[in-house]
Design a protein around this motif. Structure first.
Motif, short mmCIF file in Angstrom:
data_model
loop_
_atom_site.label_atom_id
_atom_site.label_comp_id
_atom_site.label_asym_id
_atom_site.label_seq_id
_atom_site.Cartn_x
_atom_site.Cartn_y
_atom_site.Cartn_z
N ASP A 176 1.00 -1.13 0.01
CA ASP A 176 0.16 -0.03 0.12
C ASP A 176 1.09 1.34 0.05
O ASP A 176 1.72 1.44 1.06
CB ASP A 176 -0.83 -0.06 1.22
N GLY A 207 -0.44 6.61 -1.87
CA GLY A 207 -1.71 7.26 -0.96
C GLY A 207 -1.98 8.69 -1.39
O GLY A 207 -2.34 9.42 -0.60
N ALA A 208 -2.11 8.81 -2.63
CA ALA A 208 -2.34 10.23 -2.90
C ALA A 208 -3.82 10.66 -2.65
O ALA A 208 -4.72 9.80 -2.51
CB ALA A 208 -2.08 10.59 -4.48
N ASN A 209 -4.17 11.89 -2.46
CA ASN A 209 -5.28 12.33 -2.05
C ASN A 209 -6.04 12.95 -3.31
O ASN A 209 -5.49 14.08 -4.03
CB ASN A 209 -5.27 13.19 -0.98
N HIS A 231 4.46 13.39 -0.99
CA HIS A 231 3.79 11.89 -1.61
C HIS A 231 4.81 11.40 -2.41
O HIS A 231 4.74 10.29 -2.83
CB HIS A 231 2.51 12.19 -2.32
N HIS A 245 -4.20 3.05 -2.96
CA HIS A 245 -5.16 3.31 -1.75
C HIS A 245 -5.11 4.95 -1.80
O HIS A 245 -4.71 5.71 -0.84
CB HIS A 245 -4.52 2.78 -0.54
N GLY A 257 -6.79 8.60 -1.17
CA GLY A 257 -7.60 9.34 -0.43
C GLY A 257 -8.83 9.82 -1.29
O GLY A 257 -8.55 11.19 -1.83
N TYR A 264 -10.57 7.56 8.57
CA TYR A 264 -9.67 6.97 8.05
C TYR A 264 -9.31 5.58 8.48
O TYR A 264 -9.08 4.66 7.72
CB TYR A 264 -8.29 7.97 8.47
N ASP A 320 -9.27 1.94 6.41
CA ASP A 320 -8.21 1.09 6.28
C ASP A 320 -8.69 -0.12 6.97
O ASP A 320 -8.06 -1.23 6.38
CB ASP A 320 -6.90 1.69 7.29
N TYR A 331 2.58 -1.17 4.56
CA TYR A 331 2.04 0.16 4.24
C TYR A 331 3.15 1.38 4.21
O TYR A 331 3.96 1.49 5.39
CB TYR A 331 1.04 0.65 5.56
N VAL A 353 4.22 4.83 4.16
CA VAL A 353 3.50 5.83 4.77
C VAL A 353 4.44 6.62 5.72
O VAL A 353 4.87 5.83 6.52
CB VAL A 353 2.05 5.47 5.39
N GLN A 380 2.55 8.96 10.83
CA GLN A 380 1.16 8.17 11.04
C GLN A 380 1.03 6.98 11.70
O GLN A 380 0.37 5.91 11.50
CB GLN A 380 0.56 7.94 9.69
N HIS A 436 -1.91 5.82 14.10
CA HIS A 436 -3.04 5.47 13.38
C HIS A 436 -2.56 4.05 13.06
O HIS A 436 -3.48 2.98 13.09
CB HIS A 436 -3.17 6.32 12.09
N PHE A 437 -1.58 3.58 12.41
CA PHE A 437 -1.28 2.00 12.05
C PHE A 437 -1.37 1.12 13.19
O PHE A 437 -2.02 0.03 13.17
CB PHE A 437 -0.18 2.03 11.27
N1 ARG Z 1 -3.94 9.38 1.66
C1 ARG Z 1 -2.99 9.39 2.71
C2 ARG Z 1 -2.43 10.54 3.42
O1 ARG Z 1 -2.21 11.27 2.31
C3 ARG Z 1 -1.95 8.19 2.78
C4 ARG Z 1 -2.89 6.94 2.62
C5 ARG Z 1 -1.72 5.67 3.17
N2 ARG Z 1 -2.34 4.44 3.29
C6 ARG Z 1 -3.22 4.01 3.88
N3 ARG Z 1 -3.70 2.81 3.94
N4 ARG Z 1 -3.59 4.72 5.12
O2 ARG Z 1 -2.01 10.79 4.21
#
Ligand code: ARG
Length: 584
Positions: free
Chosen positions: A119, A122-124, A133, A159, A161, A324, A328, A346, A348, A352, A355-356
């Motif tokens: 994963d 992770g672009a939004n 990113h 994945h 956002g 979020y 996930d 992941y 990332v 974060q 969160h994980f």
């Molecule tokens: N979109 C998220 C960000 O910009 C990152 C996603 C990472 N992947 C995940 N499975 N949470 O912070």
């Protein structure tokens, strides 16, 4: 192909066993002092404790046995108990030829039949792809390719956002600007009506505008939240605008990722997890894990041994919307159903990590993946400017990836101007490749968890551990190969100089670097190895006059070695997702 280290470890373990000791003591490692020996085994020290003997005595016993093996040039027991091993040139030559013929260039295949989901990216959606990113994309792409090279079935998922508040903000702002759009009418019909087309410039402008507005204007912020919740419930008008935002945004993302040689098997987003949310909630309920807290539905994940406070994970907010963590967790259900992966990685930002921790604990408690499935957050550090703070544009804004790529291409192009090997027509395309290679290598050479300073001048230097130097080395090999096309080069026939011995040794050991990068999930070992090969090649090239060599056998052997070095460097580039250039 079996790795050399494994091969040697087997032999030394046999010797330990033969003397009545435990096999595991025979672990061999590469020596860091090639002037003394090529490999080492330090098992005698542990053996000494286990069997109450002097380490040197054990080392001598083992060395005595190994000396009878014709693969070894020398085996020495060295005070206080090291076993120093050097291979014969015949062995090295044979191994190098095997690597040359092996389709995986001697890199062991260990992952057959096992799946890893990576994963990364992770672009939004609706937000421009920014420098934050960049690391997720290039580290993830590389880890994916490394695992694939080791034979794993690897599935890369971007994945995106695409389902959170940022979409609500954009839709809210579009609604203020264009209240007359059909999608904002209560009786909007998804089947028959169309939303006006958007373009990427609109999107790039609108998100920052709406985000700023929501911070200053509470009413607007509330509206955006409400829209987000309604979108997630499937309100047709919002779904229609969302689809249009997705169309424009994903096309732009594909373009930008493409420039970086980053591509995904799955272009899923948080929205794709929506259909698994009910199952998630059911499972959590059935296991009695869900509890209410201030109107929200949460799961406790704190553990007794925690040194810091790990708050409960929120599954449903009080307005019943997902966050979020919800998506996930739901995505883990999807991945388990579709792939039964052995691991999910992941890639990332390391910030974060809480969160994980919450998500992984909840997933294991709920049993949505088996206990044995490894869920790993591969956090990475930030890319900083020369001031040591996260990289910003000159005016203090967040740099867009596309702007960064233009900047580096321009810098590379102005450097290329001095080159006599690149014609004016090729210059632009070459500069783009060199610039991107410089940025990627400049990033990947740092251990993923470290922060690093973005310094384009350093990255574009022809000296040191840079992508530029590596590309340049390959172009030098290309030119030797071109000039020696007549040499009948199919095998390495011997070792004719010291510098080539070290090069050959490192070529046959390159698989170890791939393995280490895989085990530590850090591409920098592959980068380091590429640099090592390039500088050893330079030494070899400097010491020997390949092109003018009159001894045909020797010349053919050297040309083959050039060819193997080139192939091996390209294999490194390949897993780093760096394109080579013919000349520069
Ligand atoms: N979109 C998220 C960000 O910009 C990152 C996603 C990472 N992947 C995940 N499975 N949470 O912070």
């Amino acid at each position: 192909m079996e790795s050399i280290i494994k091969h040697l470890t087997n032999k030394v373990s046999d010797a330990f066993e033969k003397c009545g000791y435990e096999r595991r003591l025979g672990q061999v490692s590469v020596s860091d002092r090639f002037d003394l020996c090529q490999f080492q085994c330090n098992g005698s020290f542990e053996g000494a404790k286990l069997y109450k003997k002097a380490p040197l005595m054990i080392a001598e016993q083992i060395a005595e046995i190994l000396r009878q093996d014709s693969e070894f040039k020398s085996v020495d027991a060295v005070r206080p108990g090291f076993i120093n091993i050097t291979l014969t040139d015949e062995f090295l030559t044979k191994a190098a030829n095997e690597v040359l013929l092996d389709e995986n260039l001697g890199i062991s295949v260990i992952g057959e039949g096992k799946t890893i989901v990576v994963d990364y990216g992770g672009a939004n959606v609706a937000k421009p792809l920014h420098i934050g990113h960049l690391r997720a994309a290039i580290i993830g792409e590389s880890l994916k390719r490394i695992a694939r090279t080791l034979g794993y079935n690897v599935v890369g998922d971007v994945h995106m956002g695409d389902w959170g508040l940022q979409i609500g903000l954009v839709i809210a702002e579009l609604n203020e600007r264009h209240p007359e759009w059909c999608c904002f009418k209560e009786d909007f019909d998804l089947e028959t009506e169309n939303v006006p087309e958007l373009n990427v410039d609109d999107l790039n402008e609108i998100y920052p505008f709406a985000s700023k507005k929501s911070k200053e204007n509470e009413e607007f912020a509330e509206k955006a939240h409400k829209i987000t919740a309604e979108l997630q419930k499937g309100k047709p008008g919002y779904i229609a605008v969302w689809k249009e935002i997705m169309r424009v945004s994903v096309a732009d993302l594909k373009l930008n990722y493409g420039k970086l040689n980053v591509d995904f098997d799955l272009w899923y987003g948080e929205s794709d997890a929506e259909k698994y949310v009910d199952e998630l909630v059911e499972t959590l309920k059935n296991k009695g894990l869900l509890r209410e807290s201030e109107g929200a539905q949460v799961v406790d994940v704190a553990e007794e041994s925690d040194k810091v406070d790990i708050p409960p994970v929120i599954i449903k907010k009080s307005d019943n919307s997902n966050i979020y963590a919800t998506t996930d967790l739901a995505t883990i259900i999807q991945r388990q159903k579709d792939f039964k992966p052995e691991k999910i990685w992941y890639v990332v930002d390391k910030r974060q990590s809480l969160h994980f921790t919450q998500v992984f604990r909840c997933a294991k408690k709920a049993g949505i993946v088996p206990e044995s499935t490894k869920l790993e957050h591969l956090g990475f550090g930030t890319m900083n400017g020369s001031d040591g703070k996260p990289y910003k544009t000159r005016d203090g804004g967040v740099m867009r990836l596309s702007d960064l790529l233009t900047t580096v291409t321009d810098a590379a192009e102005s450097k290329m101007k001095e080159s006599e090997f690149v014609s004016a027509e090729e210059r632009k395309a070459t500069a783009e490749k060199v610039g991107i290679a410089a940025v990627k290598f400049g990033d990947l050479i740092n251990h993923r968890t470290k922060d690093y300073i973005f310094d384009i001048d350093k990255f574009l230097s022809f000296e040191g551990k840079t992508g530029t130097y590596l590309l340049y080395t390959v172009t030098r090999i290309n030119s030797v190969l071109k000039k020696t096309e007549g040499a009948n080069a199919t095998e390495i026939s011997g070792i004719y100089s010291d510098t080539e011995r070290e090069l050959i040794l490192n070529l046959i050991l390159s698989g170890e670097a791939f393995m280490r990068s895989f085990n530590e999930k850090a591409p920098n070992y592959v980068c380091d190895n590429a640099y090592k090969l390039a500088s050893l090649f330079s030494g070899f090239y400097h010491d020997n006059h390949i092109i003018n060599e009159v001894d045909e056998t020797k010349k053919a052997s050297w040309v083959t070695l050039c060819n193997l070095t080139r192939k091996m460097l390209l294999k490194h580039f390949d897993v780093l997702a760096i394109d080579s250039v013919e000349s520069m």
